[in-house]
Design an enzyme around this catalytic site. Sequence first.
Site, PDB file in Angstrom:
ATOM      1  N   HIS A 188       0.831  -1.204   0.000  1.00  0.00           N
ATOM      2  CA  HIS A 188       0.000   0.000   0.000  1.00  0.00           C
ATOM      3  C   HIS A 188       0.871   1.263   0.000  1.00  0.00           C
ATOM      4  CE1 HIS A 188      -3.015  -2.927   1.385  1.00  0.00           C
ATOM      5  NE2 HIS A 188      -3.921  -2.069   0.941  1.00  0.00           N
ATOM      6  N   ASP A 269      -4.383  -6.278  -7.782  1.00  0.00           N
ATOM      7  CA  ASP A 269      -4.639  -5.566  -6.535  1.00  0.00           C
ATOM      8  C   ASP A 269      -4.871  -4.095  -6.924  1.00  0.00           C
ATOM      9  OD1 ASP A 269      -4.914  -5.135  -3.812  1.00  0.00           O
ATOM     10  OD2 ASP A 269      -3.022  -6.085  -3.291  1.00  0.00           O
TER      11      ASP A 269
END
Length: 369
Positions: A188, A269
């Site tokens: 992230h 993702d």
Amino acid sequence: MTDKVRSLTIEETIGQLFVIGLPGPDIDSETQDILEEISPGGICLFARNIRNADQTRDLTNRLRSILEVLPVIAIDQEGGLVDRLRRVLSPMPAAEKIRTLGDASLLSRLVSQALLALGINMDFAPVVDVVDEQRMGFSNGLASRAFGRSKEEAADMAAEFLSVLQANGVLGCVKHFPGLGASQVDSHEELPSVDISEDELRLTDLHPYRRLISSGIVHAVMVAHAAFPPVSLQEYDQNGKLLPSSLSYNFVTNLLRGDLGFNGLVVTDDLEMGAIVNNYGIGDACVRAIAAGVDMLAICSDPGAIREGYRSLLRAVNAGLIDLDRIHLSLERVAKLKGRLSNPLPFDRSGLESLAAEITEFTERLNRS
């Protein structure tokens, strides 16, 4: 492909390759505009979209009515740290807690019943990253999200979770291919450079994928944003930078589809993660991912990024940079996956309240064990 999918324009076809996030809990004018412009193949819901049970079911019903092609309506519902339904149900336990029972089936049944009642037809779970005792201290955010403490436990418990989830009508998606268990940073925030040998990748991290894919129960795989410098498959872009696995032909097509024999749907993702946006423009990343063999592109927050990704891919196809046959191959996989989607259960508020009580009892039992 269904007749409806076969009749799509090129603009609508490109839209089917996107899984997008929505700004909030309602279909406001901004949301309506982007749904009409993109005609996305899928929606991924987050906590910001979920206020209560009635509102969530109304939202999923409206999405089905607005989008002419049946959408994938997905969520990351793992339990623990990744629990998008906290405002609707009791908090669900993390995968790491389940290993004390050695049984993932009850958690999976509870998740599937909740999702179908809310009109959600896909869960971006289970996590099959291998987090053994040696990897427990890594700062990648995965310690509590992974099943088991070995590749065998990860595979066994994920297989049980996935089988029960899908038997109850919700499609699963195993993640994060080819494995983030040995990463030492969170994707992230930045691109993980995973320092493991080729043997460790193949014998440990790929073990759950090999086991689950060969069993025939995997219909979707989420590919991670990570680099593996010691591995021969690792590619570099034209500027000499490490190419993330999600944008890599070697990892997606040669390894996942070729070596492991996976013919189902591959989704990225979230492409707005730091691992991607710190290194590539969102449009460039979308084009690279499709060229690598990915079928669906997840862009989960910024409407501007969604539009940029969509328009960049459309331009690349119209310019002949990506062959239309390549797009149609992914469209076929999207259509095949959608053919497996279940209809939502009738909305039952009292049933959800009973489910919340069962989750609380299950969590308390885990805490006592």
